[in-house]
Design a protein around this motif. Structure first.
Motif, short mmCIF file in Angstrom:
data_model
loop_
_atom_site.label_atom_id
_atom_site.label_comp_id
_atom_site.label_asym_id
_atom_site.label_seq_id
_atom_site.Cartn_x
_atom_site.Cartn_y
_atom_site.Cartn_z
N GLY A 1 30.73 -8.81 2.57
CA GLY A 1 31.53 -9.56 1.58
C GLY A 1 32.96 -9.08 1.56
N ILE A 2 33.61 -9.34 0.41
CA ILE A 2 35.03 -9.01 0.26
C ILE A 2 35.18 -7.69 -0.51
N TYR A 3 35.94 -6.80 0.04
CA TYR A 3 36.19 -5.50 -0.58
C TYR A 3 37.69 -5.28 -0.69
N GLU A 4 38.12 -4.88 -1.86
CA GLU A 4 39.54 -4.53 -2.00
C GLU A 4 39.65 -3.02 -2.12
N PHE A 5 40.31 -2.41 -1.16
CA PHE A 5 40.49 -0.95 -1.16
C PHE A 5 41.98 -0.64 -1.21
N PRO A 6 42.32 0.52 -1.80
CA PRO A 6 43.72 0.94 -1.70
C PRO A 6 44.07 1.09 -0.22
N LEU A 7 45.30 0.79 0.15
CA LEU A 7 45.69 1.02 1.54
C LEU A 7 45.55 2.50 1.83
N CYS A 8 45.31 2.85 3.07
CA CYS A 8 45.08 4.23 3.52
C CYS A 8 43.66 4.72 3.20
N THR A 9 42.76 3.80 2.90
CA THR A 9 41.35 4.18 2.72
C THR A 9 40.72 4.30 4.11
N SER A 10 39.87 5.33 4.28
CA SER A 10 39.27 5.54 5.60
C SER A 10 38.10 4.57 5.84
N ILE A 11 37.80 4.37 7.10
CA ILE A 11 36.68 3.50 7.46
C ILE A 11 35.37 4.10 6.93
N ALA A 12 35.28 5.44 6.94
CA ALA A 12 34.06 6.10 6.44
C ALA A 12 33.79 5.69 4.99
N GLU A 13 34.83 5.69 4.18
CA GLU A 13 34.66 5.31 2.77
C GLU A 13 34.23 3.85 2.66
N MET A 14 34.79 3.03 3.50
CA MET A 14 34.44 1.60 3.46
C MET A 14 32.98 1.40 3.86
N MET A 15 32.54 2.16 4.84
CA MET A 15 31.14 2.03 5.29
C MET A 15 30.18 2.47 4.18
N LYS A 16 30.62 3.49 3.44
CA LYS A 16 29.79 3.97 2.33
C LYS A 16 29.64 2.85 1.29
N ALA A 17 30.75 2.20 1.01
CA ALA A 17 30.75 1.17 -0.04
C ALA A 17 29.94 -0.06 0.35
N CYS A 18 29.95 -0.41 1.61
CA CYS A 18 29.29 -1.67 2.01
C CYS A 18 27.86 -1.47 2.49
N GLY A 19 27.39 -0.23 2.43
CA GLY A 19 26.01 0.01 2.88
C GLY A 19 25.91 0.00 4.39
N GLY A 20 26.97 0.49 5.03
CA GLY A 20 26.95 0.57 6.50
C GLY A 20 26.60 1.97 6.96
N LYS A 21 25.52 2.52 6.40
CA LYS A 21 25.14 3.92 6.69
C LYS A 21 24.86 4.15 8.17
N GLU A 22 24.30 3.12 8.79
CA GLU A 22 23.89 3.27 10.19
C GLU A 22 25.02 2.89 11.15
N ALA A 23 26.20 2.59 10.61
CA ALA A 23 27.29 2.09 11.46
C ALA A 23 27.64 3.08 12.58
N ALA A 24 27.70 2.56 13.78
CA ALA A 24 28.10 3.40 14.92
C ALA A 24 29.46 2.97 15.45
N MET A 25 29.81 1.69 15.21
CA MET A 25 31.12 1.19 15.66
C MET A 25 31.59 0.15 14.64
N VAL A 26 32.91 0.06 14.50
CA VAL A 26 33.48 -1.00 13.67
C VAL A 26 34.63 -1.65 14.44
N GLN A 27 34.58 -2.97 14.56
CA GLN A 27 35.71 -3.67 15.19
C GLN A 27 36.67 -4.03 14.06
N VAL A 28 37.82 -3.38 14.05
CA VAL A 28 38.80 -3.58 12.99
C VAL A 28 39.86 -4.59 13.45
N GLY A 29 40.08 -5.62 12.65
CA GLY A 29 41.16 -6.57 12.98
C GLY A 29 40.71 -7.72 13.85
#
Ligand code: SF4
Length: 543
Positions: free
Chosen positions: A386-414
């Motif tokens: 879904g849609i997440y609003e994070f302060p700029l400079c938030t790390s991908i790790a924090e985003m994965m925590k918030a979205c339930g991406g515990k098993e994430a091994a890769m993220v395609q950003v952009g």
């Protein structure tokens, strides 16, 4: 769609074609001829325009046309089964339905998705396909289909200052009017507002350049063509915060001294046309849009390259969306040669927020070098897309925590044109310094392979390259052919270097950002693939 619509000249060709296609399902020769006579654009040129855009047809189509999204996140959710089901029906019932594939419908968090006769529908599964085909079999008109099938959820998972902000029409504008335009540009500069369309360019610099440009008819253009695979945050802003978008555009008009504004809306979002048009009308009635500055809507017709600002301007002029040679930049010569500010939907919402709530409030979020927040469209292997609003400079790790991406091994950003970040680099932050993003985050767990992305994205680029320049046109074809070989394990050692050289050539010699970023992205993913392959080989040898 026809509300107040007129065909006056060459600039109206594309908008006329979009409407003809919408109501007739294709553009018949007699209407092409009539349009040519009316606009003085040759029939050959009109045919060229139709052929350029994926969602226009010069030949009769079947009464039912389905476009199924083949974005990687939809494919991960089982879209291939849906495609096969539709194709099976089409084979058995020739002339009844036309089955097409499309790269992105802007519904990645509620996929698999499709367009049926131009209207978006999410959460498609085998049962829904059967239900759709049953209605198609009886030729039940679309307006008699269950309305809930067409419901598009906003899926806001984490709101922040931008999503919580609902401007009272005209209030932020009134605050801007109490000071000089130069004061507001200074405020933009101090706020460090960077364009949210992905490039992160200084908004203050752009507005100042346009304000100072020579020309008595200046233009504000809102880029609502988010076609980057995995991006859907502008969809939510247009749906839930249209007043903020319009307020931001009007402020821009006031500050740069513009006479007209346009929202360039991607065709996939046609279901929002009435909603946006009504909001514009309400603003006119309130006297916030006048003859001095008014806003209109330009529809796109399915061309990813039109997300690039200069192609978008050509498309707004009714032509094929071919990227222009720069300079001149749009701030000097944009829409119809007029000085034009092009900003993304989210940027205009940030402008409204800054004008309304003030500088200190704006800077209280994010980090000192890049203040503010950023919307992210998160999809793929996570529990809560879904849609997440994070302060700029938030790390991908924090985003994965918030979205339930515990098993994430890769993220395609952009998006497809972005960067693949692997688990060991999840401490990287989206900060418009080291990492840029329009807001697409596609999450992949360890079952997914970089080669899956390589294959999907390289074919996406073949589909979307406008074909204007050789490095991109030929390069995309070569990369897709190599990616097929990667998938079936036949890529020769010597071709690995050719693949990477092709990427480099595209990065350095392509005419526009599409070819450059395609080369960069595919090259980077291929490196990850080689690394993954090496690790796999070592493991096998060890065993
Ligand atoms: Fe067209 Fe690709 Fe060349 Fe851009 S780089 S102009 S999209 S062919």
């Amino acid at each position: 769609l026809m509300d107040g619509y007129r065909i006056e000249g060459p600039g109206d060709v594309l908008q006329a074609l979009v409407r003809i296609q919408h109501f007739l399902g294709w553009v018949p020769p007699q209407l092409r001829k009539a349009l040519s006579e009316r606009t003085r654009v040759t029939e050959t040129k009109i045919r060229g325009i139709i052929d350029f855009y994926h969602l226009l047809d010069a030949e009769p189509t079947a009464p039912w046309v389905v476009h199924l999204s083949t974005n990687i996140t939809d494919m991960m959710l089982g879209q291939q089964t849906n495609i096969d089901r539709f194709n099976k029906y089409a084979k058995k019932n020739p002339g009844k339905i036309q089955v097409n594939e499309t790269s992105c419908t802007g519904l990645c968090e509620q996929g698999p998705a499709l367009l049926i006769n131009g209207f978006a529908m999410g959460r498609i599964n085998a049962q829904r396909v059967d239900d759709i085909l049953a209605l198609i079999s009886t030729d039940t008109p679309l307006d008699q289909w269950p309305a809930n099938w067409f419901e598009i959820s906003s899926n806001i998972r984490k709101p922040g200052p931008l999503l919580r902000h609902h401007v009272v029409a005209g209030e932020a504008l009134a605050k801007v009017k109490t000071a000089s335009p130069e004061d507001f540009i200074l405020k933009l500069d101090h706020a460090g507002l960077k364009g949210r369309g992905g490039a992160g360019f200084s908004t203050a610099f752009k507005w100042q350049a346009c304000r100072k440009a020579i020309g008595d008819h200046k233009v504000v253009a809102c880029n609502a063509d988010e076609g980057e695979p995995g991006t859907f945050k502008d969809r939510v802003l247009l749906d839930r915060h249209i007043e903020n978008v319009l307020e931001g555009m009007t402020i821009c008009g006031e500050v740069i001294g513009a006479k007209s504004g346009y929202i360039y809306l991607r065709k996939e979002y046609i279901y929002m046309y009435g909603h946006i048009n009504n909001a514009i009308k309400k603003r006119r009635e309130a006297g916030l849009l006048t003859e001095d500055f008014d806003i209109g809507i330009h529809m796109g017709a399915g061309a990813y390259v039109c997300g690039e600002e200069s192609s978008m301007l050509d498309s707004m002029e009714g032509k094929r969306g071919i990227p222009r040679i720069k300079p001149p930049f749009p701030v000097d010569q944009g829409f119809l040669g007029r000085p034009t500010v092009v900003n993304n939907v989210e940027t205009f919402c940030n402008v409204a927020l800054l004008a309304d709530k003030g500088l200190d409030n704006f800077r209280s979020v994010g980090c000192s070098h890049t203040p503010g927040s950023k919307l992210h469209s998160i999809s793929g292997d996570c529990k809560h897309p879904g849609i997440y609003e994070f302060p700029l400079c938030t790390s991908i790790a924090e985003m994965m925590k918030a979205c339930g991406g515990k098993e994430a091994a890769m993220v395609q950003v952009g998006g497809a044109a972005g960067r693949l970040i692997t688990e060991n680099r999840f401490d990287t932050a989206i900060d418009f310094r080291r990492l840029y993003s329009a807001g697409s985050m596609m999450v992949f767990n360890s079952d997914r392979q970089p080669k899956d992305l390589l294959h999907n994205f390289s074919h996406f680029f073949v589909h979307e390259s406008c074909g204007f320049c050789t490095p991109c046109r030929g390069g995309c074809q070569m990369l897709a052919a190599y990616s097929d070989q990667v998938m079936n394990g036949t890529l020769q050692k010597q071709d690995e270097k050719t693949l990477l050289d092709t990427c480099k050539l595209m990065m350095t010699t392509s005419h526009c950002g599409l070819g450059k970023t395609a080369g960069q992205s595919i090259g980077q993913i291929f490196h990850h693939h080689l690394k993954a392959q090496k690790a796999e080989n070592q493991e096998m040898a060890h065993e």
